[in-house]
Write an enzyme that holds these catalytic residues in place. Structure first.
Site, PDB file in Angstrom:
ATOM      1  N   GLY A  96      41.976  50.025  43.158  1.00 38.63           N
ATOM      2  CA  GLY A  96      40.874  50.454  41.994  1.00 38.63           C
ATOM      3  C   GLY A  96      41.291  50.926  40.577  1.00 38.63           C
ATOM      4  O   GLY A  96      40.641  52.193  39.888  1.00 38.63           O
ATOM      5  N   ASN A 114      40.928  48.978  38.318  1.00 36.52           N
ATOM      6  CA  ASN A 114      39.996  48.087  37.375  1.00 36.52           C
ATOM      7  C   ASN A 114      38.531  49.352  37.563  1.00 36.52           C
ATOM      8  O   ASN A 114      37.568  49.833  36.646  1.00 36.52           O
ATOM      9  CB  ASN A 114      40.067  46.688  37.077  1.00 36.52           C
ATOM     10  CG  ASN A 114      40.428  46.036  36.522  1.00 36.52           C
ATOM     11  OD1 ASN A 114      40.552  45.712  35.810  1.00 36.52           O
ATOM     12  ND2 ASN A 114      40.809  45.138  37.981  1.00 36.52           N
ATOM     13  N   LEU A 140      38.722  41.894  47.898  1.00 40.37           N
ATOM     14  CA  LEU A 140      39.137  39.998  48.296  1.00 40.37           C
ATOM     15  C   LEU A 140      38.132  39.866  49.327  1.00 40.37           C
ATOM     16  O   LEU A 140      38.344  39.262  50.343  1.00 40.37           O
ATOM     17  CB  LEU A 140      40.668  41.415  48.348  1.00 40.37           C
ATOM     18  CG  LEU A 140      41.281  41.103  47.126  1.00 40.37           C
ATOM     19  CD1 LEU A 140      42.320  41.793  47.868  1.00 40.37           C
ATOM     20  CD2 LEU A 140      41.978  40.475  46.506  1.00 40.37           C
ATOM     21  N   ASN A 168      33.300  39.053  37.429  1.00 44.03           N
ATOM     22  CA  ASN A 168      34.638  39.215  37.863  1.00 44.03           C
ATOM     23  C   ASN A 168      35.679  39.751  37.024  1.00 44.03           C
ATOM     24  O   ASN A 168      35.791  38.770  35.703  1.00 44.03           O
ATOM     25  CB  ASN A 168      34.798  38.115  38.909  1.00 44.03           C
ATOM     26  CG  ASN A 168      36.371  38.290  39.404  1.00 44.03           C
ATOM     27  OD1 ASN A 168      36.776  39.213  40.031  1.00 44.03           O
ATOM     28  ND2 ASN A 168      37.165  37.359  39.667  1.00 44.03           N
ATOM     29  N   HIS A 201      39.339  38.392  36.098  1.00 46.71           N
ATOM     30  CA  HIS A 201      40.592  37.358  36.530  1.00 46.71           C
ATOM     31  C   HIS A 201      41.983  37.471  35.787  1.00 46.71           C
ATOM     32  O   HIS A 201      41.899  37.428  34.684  1.00 46.71           O
ATOM     33  CB  HIS A 201      40.431  36.029  36.764  1.00 46.71           C
ATOM     34  CG  HIS A 201      41.303  34.936  37.586  1.00 46.71           C
ATOM     35  ND1 HIS A 201      41.339  34.766  38.594  1.00 46.71           N
ATOM     36  CD2 HIS A 201      42.567  33.677  36.798  1.00 46.71           C
ATOM     37  CE1 HIS A 201      42.529  33.709  38.934  1.00 46.71           C
ATOM     38  NE2 HIS A 201      42.964  33.473  38.208  1.00 46.71           N
ATOM     39  N   ASP A 210      36.773  31.374  41.141  1.00 46.74           N
ATOM     40  CA  ASP A 210      36.462  30.817  39.035  1.00 46.74           C
ATOM     41  C   ASP A 210      35.804  30.066  38.680  1.00 46.74           C
ATOM     42  O   ASP A 210      37.179  29.448  36.962  1.00 46.74           O
ATOM     43  CB  ASP A 210      38.024  31.389  39.365  1.00 46.74           C
ATOM     44  CG  ASP A 210      39.303  32.419  40.067  1.00 46.74           C
ATOM     45  OD1 ASP A 210      38.552  33.598  40.249  1.00 46.74           O
ATOM     46  OD2 ASP A 210      40.240  32.286  40.945  1.00 46.74           O
ATOM     47  N   GLU A 225      42.526  42.736  31.208  1.00 45.32           N
ATOM     48  CA  GLU A 225      42.016  43.567  31.653  1.00 45.32           C
ATOM     49  C   GLU A 225      41.668  45.107  31.630  1.00 45.32           C
ATOM     50  O   GLU A 225      39.375  44.952  31.600  1.00 45.32           O
ATOM     51  CB  GLU A 225      42.346  43.647  33.557  1.00 45.32           C
ATOM     52  CG  GLU A 225      43.161  42.776  34.238  1.00 45.32           C
ATOM     53  CD  GLU A 225      43.015  41.879  35.344  1.00 45.32           C
ATOM     54  OE1 GLU A 225      43.077  43.138  35.964  1.00 45.32           O
ATOM     55  OE2 GLU A 225      44.789  41.693  35.234  1.00 45.32           O
TER      56      GLU A 225
END
Length: 211
Positions: free
Chosen positions: A14, A16, A93, A110, A112, A153, A183
């Site tokens: 976690g 992010n 995931l 999301n 990436h 993506d 990010e």
């Protein structure tokens, strides 16, 4: 104005999620608030982060469901029951199907760890992304926040940030630099844009007000 309710979906540590929590604490999520943390695995550290910050959490363990369809139905129902406005995938995931996309069209973000369309798609996750970037010898990598669509993506890009690749990088050092410099900055920024109604989507492109 009523706050937009955010669900953060996780499967691991976690980091992010923590970036979003930190942003919320300093008002950087604008009109958004993290209303739910949902994990596909029990006992991951992301759940502790949620508890430490008094954020409700729920575990929907993938192994408890017979197939993707039944899992996706449970996921969709949980998000709707919690009046979620925005879904953020933060190291989630687990695969889900069109039920979730249809219920939250253009409302799933999301992050990436590469500059899409480079090093993305099936199989490109975690350290695999950075291994591929280093193998190719790129000088610049980075991160992308995009809207999630059924094609992996391939959804509309919201924000991107470039990060230098250094000669002596390993996949681990590059991963860390991209998290810290890209990010953790662009994910909260993209969430804020969404929650402040600054984003529109047309013809698979994102338009940000004022740009």
């Amino acid at each position: 104005m009523t706050k937009k309710r955010i669900a953060v979906l996780v499967s691991g540590g976690g980091t992010n999620l923590q970036a979003l929590i930190d942003a919320q604490k300093c008002g950087a999520l604008g009109n958004g608030e993290i209303a739910l943390v949902l994990s596909s695995k029990p006992e991951v550290y992301a759940l502790e982060r949620a508890a430490n910050n008094n954020i409700p959490s729920v575990v929907l363990a993938r192994r408890e469901y017979a197939d993707i369809a039944s899992y996706s139905r449970a996921l969709t129902d949980t998000l709707i029951e919690n009046n979620i406005d925005l879904v953020v995938l933060a190291g989630f995931l687990t695969i889900f199907d069109e039920q979730v996309y249809e219920a939250f069209t253009n409302k799933i973000l999301n992050v990436h760890p590469a500059l899409i369309p480079s090093f993305c798609g099936k199989g490109f996750y975690g350290l695999h992304v950075h291994e591929a970037a280093l193998e190719k010898g790129v000088r610049i990598s980075g991160a992308t926040v995009h809207i999630v669509t059924p094609e992996c993506d391939a959804g509309p890009i919201v924000l991107q940030k470039a990060v230098e690749v250094k000669q002596d990088d390993t996949p681990e050092t590059l991963q860390r630099r991209i998290m810290e410099e890209a990010e953790w900055k662009i994910l909260p920024a993209a969430v804020r844009l969404f929650c402040d109604d600054q984003i529109t989507v047309e013809n698979n492109k994102v338009y940000i007000k004022g740009e």
